[in-house]
Design a protein around this motif. Structure first.
Motif, PDB file in Angstrom:
ATOM      1  N   ARG A 293      14.543 -23.268 -14.890  1.00  0.00           N
ATOM      2  CA  ARG A 293      15.129 -22.487 -13.812  1.00  0.00           C
ATOM      3  C   ARG A 293      15.587 -21.145 -14.331  1.00  0.00           C
ATOM      4  NH1 ARG A 293      18.943 -26.739 -10.572  1.00  0.00           N
ATOM      5  NH2 ARG A 293      17.286 -28.104  -9.874  1.00  0.00           N
ATOM      6  N   LEU A 294      15.491 -20.168 -13.470  1.00  0.00           N
ATOM      7  CA  LEU A 294      15.950 -18.846 -13.849  1.00  0.00           C
ATOM      8  C   LEU A 294      17.475 -18.821 -13.875  1.00  0.00           C
ATOM      9  CD1 LEU A 294      13.558 -16.690 -11.660  1.00  0.00           C
ATOM     10  CD2 LEU A 294      13.424 -17.058 -14.107  1.00  0.00           C
ATOM     11  N   PRO A 295      18.067 -18.033 -14.748  1.00  0.00           N
ATOM     12  CA  PRO A 295      19.528 -17.953 -14.756  1.00  0.00           C
ATOM     13  C   PRO A 295      20.037 -17.335 -13.459  1.00  0.00           C
ATOM     14  CG  PRO A 295      18.573 -16.352 -16.269  1.00  0.00           C
ATOM     15  CD  PRO A 295      17.458 -17.225 -15.785  1.00  0.00           C
ATOM     16  N   PRO A 296      21.164 -17.826 -12.944  1.00  0.00           N
ATOM     17  CA  PRO A 296      21.651 -17.339 -11.651  1.00  0.00           C
ATOM     18  C   PRO A 296      22.141 -15.894 -11.691  1.00  0.00           C
ATOM     19  CG  PRO A 296      23.164 -18.924 -12.587  1.00  0.00           C
ATOM     20  CD  PRO A 296      21.965 -18.907 -13.461  1.00  0.00           C
TER      21      PRO A 296
ATOM     22  N   LEU B 285      25.821 -21.503 -15.843  1.00  0.00           N
ATOM     23  CA  LEU B 285      26.222 -20.255 -16.469  1.00  0.00           C
ATOM     24  C   LEU B 285      26.615 -20.501 -17.921  1.00  0.00           C
ATOM     25  CD1 LEU B 285      28.532 -18.766 -13.712  1.00  0.00           C
ATOM     26  CD2 LEU B 285      26.203 -18.102 -14.239  1.00  0.00           C
ATOM     27  N   THR B 286      26.628 -19.428 -18.690  1.00  0.00           N
ATOM     28  CA  THR B 286      27.155 -19.527 -20.041  1.00  0.00           C
ATOM     29  C   THR B 286      28.679 -19.517 -19.946  1.00  0.00           C
ATOM     30  OG1 THR B 286      27.204 -17.140 -20.357  1.00  0.00           O
ATOM     31  CG2 THR B 286      25.175 -18.280 -20.978  1.00  0.00           C
ATOM     32  N   LEU B 287      29.332 -19.833 -21.045  1.00  0.00           N
ATOM     33  CA  LEU B 287      30.788 -19.879 -21.045  1.00  0.00           C
ATOM     34  C   LEU B 287      31.386 -18.510 -20.743  1.00  0.00           C
ATOM     35  CD1 LEU B 287      33.289 -21.594 -21.567  1.00  0.00           C
ATOM     36  CD2 LEU B 287      33.111 -20.996 -23.963  1.00  0.00           C
ATOM     37  N   LYS B 288      30.818 -17.488 -21.331  1.00  0.00           N
ATOM     38  CA  LYS B 288      31.319 -16.137 -21.112  1.00  0.00           C
ATOM     39  C   LYS B 288      31.129 -15.708 -19.655  1.00  0.00           C
ATOM     40  CE  LYS B 288      31.075 -11.541 -23.158  1.00  0.00           C
ATOM     41  NZ  LYS B 288      30.466 -10.720 -24.209  1.00  0.00           N
ATOM     42  N   GLN B 289      29.968 -16.017 -19.089  1.00  0.00           N
ATOM     43  CA  GLN B 289      29.706 -15.668 -17.693  1.00  0.00           C
ATOM     44  C   GLN B 289      30.659 -16.407 -16.749  1.00  0.00           C
ATOM     45  OE1 GLN B 289      25.589 -16.739 -17.414  1.00  0.00           O
ATOM     46  NE2 GLN B 289      24.891 -14.626 -17.692  1.00  0.00           N
TER      47      GLN B 289
END
Length: 101
Positions: free
Chosen positions: A18-21, A54-58
């Motif tokens: 899946r593409l990142p949101p 999401l990544t943690l930072k996002q």
């Protein structure tokens, strides 16, 4: 090859990644309502990182942006419209019943 060794093989199924949101061009900001609203549930809660992918930072930046938007009244703290929808209730009588003659 033995059947016992085949069970330890990895399956060769192809999976679609899946593409990142959040794209590289999207800026995480409290004013970007179209981006922020994707990460809020119907009740107005912030969705978890696993759900959002999401990544943690996002996720941290999204959380801060949502909280800032709520404080500035761009987003509601709660979205509980269903809570106020009630079925027709039977009116109560306040005093003792008296017979009419």
């Amino acid at each position: 090859m033995d059947k016992s060794k085949q069970s330890f093989r990895k399956s060769k199924r192809s999976f679609r990644r899946r593409l990142p949101p959040i794209g590289s061009g999207d800026r995480i900001d409290y004013r970007n309502m179209s981006l922020i609203s994707r990460f809020i549930s119907e009740q107005g809660k912030i969705l978890s990182r696993r759900v959002n992918r999401l990544t943690l930072k996002q996720q941290r930046l999204i959380t801060i942006a949502i909280k800032q938007a709520r404080i500035l009244s761009l987003l509601p703290f709660l979205n509980n419209e269903k809570q106020f929808e009630r079925a027709d209730s039977i009116p109560r009588t306040t005093g003792p019943r008296t017979k009419n003659k």
